[in-house]
Design an enzyme around this catalytic site. Sequence first.
Site, short mmCIF file in Angstrom:
data_model
loop_
_atom_site.label_atom_id
_atom_site.label_comp_id
_atom_site.label_asym_id
_atom_site.label_seq_id
_atom_site.Cartn_x
_atom_site.Cartn_y
_atom_site.Cartn_z
N HIS A 65 0.82 -1.21 0.00
CA HIS A 65 0.00 0.00 0.00
C HIS A 65 0.86 1.26 0.00
O HIS A 65 1.96 1.30 0.53
CB HIS A 65 -0.97 0.00 1.18
CG HIS A 65 -0.34 -0.06 2.54
ND1 HIS A 65 -0.98 -0.59 3.62
CD2 HIS A 65 0.87 0.33 2.99
CE1 HIS A 65 -0.21 -0.51 4.69
NE2 HIS A 65 0.92 0.04 4.33
N ASN A 66 0.34 2.28 -0.66
CA ASN A 66 0.95 3.61 -0.74
C ASN A 66 2.24 3.64 -1.55
O ASN A 66 2.93 4.68 -1.58
CB ASN A 66 1.25 4.18 0.66
CG ASN A 66 0.02 4.45 1.48
OD1 ASN A 66 -1.10 4.32 1.00
ND2 ASN A 66 0.20 4.81 2.73
#
Length: 345
Positions: free
Chosen positions: A255-256
């Site tokens: 994620h991210n």
Amino acid sequence: MSDPVFFAAPETMSLQAIADWAEAEILSGDPDLKISGVAPVEDAVPGSLVFFDNTLYLDKLAETRAAACLVGRKHKDKVPDGVAVLLCREPYRSWALVLAQLFPTAMVPRAENAIGVSERAVVDPTAVLEEGVVVEAGAVIGAGAEIGAGTAVRANSVIGEHVRIGRDCVVGANASVQHALLGNQVYLHPGVCIGQDGFGYAMGPGGHLKVPQIGRVVIQDNVEIGANTTVDRGANRDTVIGEGTKIDNQVQIGHNVVVGRHCVIVSQVGLSGSCTLEDYVAIGGQTGVRGHVTIGMGAQIAGVSIVNDDVPAGGRYGGTPAKPVKQWFRELAAIRKLAERGSEK
């Protein structure tokens, strides 16, 4: 058992046509020479086109029976007599240009005779499909999804609610796309999973509290993602894959993560949450990248490395932990010498 051919042999073409496609110069050979197929240098038969750019195969080049060879200036004199020489700046790139002309269906395979939406697909009535979209049997298109013209959704794939997919994309069989926006000409191979939860937990002695992942995945134009690769949606901002990036099979993107434009990520790489790859980064297979680090523009990371710290733009790093390759090689040489001394005692 029958022996099917999945990519039909091309029609006979002239040496001049090959040269034009390959952006090559005919150094020797008749421009009207007929080329009837392509082959590896060691398996070529009369009429075959081959390419050469690896000195490990010099002995095989000397014995090739090919009609013509794509070759760089450095090795042009190694091509045997009787084989037409097509001089090009980058033989492998020229080979790719020729194959794209001869075998266009191998670039982005599509099901033959697939037209429109299969009766065995499930498409929510609120989904919007532009003209020319193909949805194969077993695929599911969720509520409010939008899919652009010319895109093919292959068998048993799932497109989640409100997903946006651009034009001329391919979503491979058994792929899953949710919480995501895809640009044009995105190619997802079979089994790709896009937009599932990122791995986020607030750990504690009484148990691990799940942290809701509320971001998205944004995949820009002309990205290709290999089979069984996973791209997690962002936790509190978007996970982004930049334009033109090519990702191999079985890669994990947390994620991210932000991957820049025209990066190359080889199989079994793991990118931990919130790391950043700037444009034109290349990462070798089975490398791990720690969260929250930045790999600078144009940097190259050797396979089976561990990146624990930021890498400067243009850096060439490798090892565990990753370090500049010259330093890494010196350390390996020193260890080898110590081992040799020890064995002598």
